[in-house]
Design a protein around this motif. Structure first.
Motif, mmCIF file in Angstrom:
data_model
loop_
_atom_site.group_PDB
_atom_site.id
_atom_site.type_symbol
_atom_site.label_atom_id
_atom_site.label_comp_id
_atom_site.label_asym_id
_atom_site.label_seq_id
_atom_site.Cartn_x
_atom_site.Cartn_y
_atom_site.Cartn_z
ATOM 1 N N PRO A 1 3.765 -5.509 1.111
ATOM 2 C CA PRO A 1 5.150 -4.394 0.829
ATOM 3 C C PRO A 1 5.756 -4.572 -0.326
ATOM 4 O O PRO A 1 6.217 -5.751 -0.668
ATOM 5 C CB PRO A 1 6.089 -4.850 2.157
ATOM 6 C CG PRO A 1 5.089 -5.642 2.951
ATOM 7 C CD PRO A 1 4.016 -6.328 2.432
ATOM 8 N N ASP A 2 5.734 -3.491 -1.203
ATOM 9 C CA ASP A 2 6.721 -3.490 -2.535
ATOM 10 C C ASP A 2 7.228 -2.348 -2.713
ATOM 11 O O ASP A 2 6.530 -1.167 -2.762
ATOM 12 C CB ASP A 2 5.889 -4.053 -3.454
ATOM 13 C CG ASP A 2 6.493 -4.338 -4.808
ATOM 14 O OD1 ASP A 2 6.760 -3.289 -5.609
ATOM 15 O OD2 ASP A 2 6.795 -5.545 -4.916
ATOM 16 N N PHE A 3 8.561 -2.035 -2.877
ATOM 17 C CA PHE A 3 9.302 -0.776 -3.322
ATOM 18 C C PHE A 3 8.732 -0.020 -4.645
ATOM 19 O O PHE A 3 8.341 0.950 -4.622
ATOM 20 C CB PHE A 3 10.905 -0.851 -3.236
ATOM 21 C CG PHE A 3 11.511 -1.084 -2.080
ATOM 22 C CD1 PHE A 3 11.381 0.156 -1.189
ATOM 23 C CD2 PHE A 3 11.822 -2.250 -1.666
ATOM 24 C CE1 PHE A 3 12.268 0.012 -0.049
ATOM 25 C CE2 PHE A 3 12.247 -2.405 -0.424
ATOM 26 C CZ PHE A 3 12.673 -1.231 0.561
ATOM 27 N N SER A 4 8.551 -1.255 -5.534
ATOM 28 C CA SER A 4 7.833 -0.598 -6.805
ATOM 29 C C SER A 4 6.623 -0.200 -6.819
ATOM 30 O O SER A 4 6.125 1.010 -7.475
ATOM 31 C CB SER A 4 8.191 -1.759 -8.084
ATOM 32 O OG SER A 4 9.322 -2.338 -8.109
ATOM 33 N N THR A 5 5.354 -1.011 -6.194
ATOM 34 C CA THR A 5 4.258 -0.520 -5.947
ATOM 35 C C THR A 5 4.181 0.931 -5.280
ATOM 36 O O THR A 5 3.355 1.704 -5.692
ATOM 37 C CB THR A 5 3.415 -1.441 -5.108
ATOM 38 O OG1 THR A 5 3.607 -2.775 -6.018
ATOM 39 C CG2 THR A 5 1.995 -0.896 -5.167
ATOM 40 N N ALA A 6 5.115 0.978 -4.206
ATOM 41 C CA ALA A 6 4.974 2.390 -3.361
ATOM 42 C C ALA A 6 5.512 3.530 -4.331
ATOM 43 O O ALA A 6 4.785 4.743 -4.199
ATOM 44 C CB ALA A 6 5.867 2.159 -2.100
#
Length: 388
Positions: free
Chosen positions: A214-219
């Protein structure tokens, strides 16, 4: 002279399929990596609803060479054999069943992972493990065992010869040598799928990609990259894990779309700064973004040695008339290496400088753990310290 003409008619469905495949080919060309850090979507995320399912069963392994369950300590093995024989028309009186000594039979659990989209008639690998006191399953054969899911339904039937990689040898004096674990084994292609697991794939107008980490930047980066390659509004980041992508409604087109989607490449966000410490093995892993603020560290080894001994005083009984007495004596020695030095971490040092500074003072992994914990308590470690 008349000229022959030929008219070509293209159905709307074929035109739509050709258009989708053309867009997929164009997207695959546009998704070629511009950076060496780009990764494929299939390596970063899984398709929502496409998952394996665990199934389990209880069975009997027969044909063991005297290494099965001791029925006096595992009575359920005798009960299972009795129930099985009754299904074949063989009735065993209770008085006889209580005296049965079946050293060539073992009660086992059978487990397997049912892959997604498994079809009836396909075979899967299974794992067999003893639940009694059997010494070894080598040479045994698993009798037909139904494998059930969490809903209680039978999804596969298992049977076959057990392959055991370990072995054990025991002597009459109680000594024993064991290599690996002989009380468990596997049966390649040992179960046949009898029921298909329903799936939600294809029932929605979109597919959901779930990130492995889980990672906001990667999403956000994945959503931006997919929109750039497939068109604006195609992908939407829902949260730090899921990215929703519009997909064709036709089953054939959807399979081709997801296949091309997984081959596209996205540049992931860099991992957060973390220091991972394995307290059992002393292994320390430091990520590349770990930073240390200005701090001075002094590290040395203090060795304390305590020696216990007894002094005996034995006077001459003819001249002094004394008696023999014993006096305990303790000697304590404290030593500290003279080469213990203090080293300074300047503000913003990176991973390479941290490792070099620690190696210069000859710190062992255990010492490094103590240094990192002290830096965190001092507020100088700019990273998350995780102990596993």
């Amino acid at each position: 002279m008349p000229v022959a003409t030929t008219s070509l008619r293209v159905s709307p469905g074929a035109l739509r399929s050709a258009t989708v495949l053309a867009l997929l080919c164009l997207a695959a060309l546009l998704s070629r990596p511009e950076s060496a850090r780009a990764e494929r979507v299939k390596d970063m995320a899984s398709v929502g609803g496409v998952r394996s399912n665990q199934i389990v069963g209880y069975g009997l392994v027969v044909g063991l060479n005297g290494t099965g369950d001791q029925t006096t300590q595992a009575p359920f093995t005798v009960i299972s054999i009795t129930n099985m024989l009754e299904k074949f028309g063989v009735t065993i009186p209770a008085s006889v069943a209580s005296q049965m000594q079946l050293k060539n039979v073992a009660a086992v659990t059978v487990t397997a992972d049912l892959p997604p989209f498994s079809k009836t008639g396909q075979t899967i690998d299974i794992t067999v493990a003893s639940i009694g006191n059997a010494n070894s399953l080598r040479g045994g054969a698993l009798l037909m065992t139904p494998l059930r899911g969490s809903d209680g339904e039978v999804y596969a039937m298992a049977q076959g010869s057990v392959v055991v990689s370990g072995f054990g040898v025991a002597g009459k004096d109680g000594s024993r040598v064991s290599v690996n674990v002989p009380s468990g084994g596997r049966i390649p292609n040992g179960a046949t799928v009898e029921r298909e697991v329903p799936t939600t794939f294809g029932h929605e107008p979109f597919v959901v990609l779930n990130l492995n980490a889980p990672d906001f930047s990667t999403a956000a980066r994945m959503s931006e990259a997919l929109n750039k390659q497939l068109g604006d509004g195609t992908a939407q980041a829902i949260d730090a894990v899921s990215v929703k992508v519009r997909a064709p409604a036709d089953a054939t087109e959807r399979v081709a779309f997801v296949g091309a989607l997984q081959e596209m490449e996205v540049e992931p966000s860099e991992a957060p700064a973390r220091v991972i410490i394995n307290s059992r093995t002393g292994t320390v892993v430091i990520s590349s973004h770990v930073r240390v603020m200005a701090a001075a560290v002094a590290h040395g080894s203090l060795s304390v040695t305590i020696t216990e001994r007894t002094d005996v005083s034995q006077p001459n009984p003819l001249t002094s008339g004394g008696t023999t007495v014993s006096t305990p004596r303790s000697e304590i020695q404290i030593s500290q290496p003279s080469d213990a030095r203090m080293f300074v971490f300047h503000e913003g040092v990176n991973l390479d400088e941290i490792v070099r500074a620690v190696n210069q003072v000859g710190a062992a992994p255990g010492d490094l753990v103590a240094i990192l914990e002290a830096l965190q308590q001092a507020g100088a470690l700019r990273a998350q310290l995780i102990v596993i």
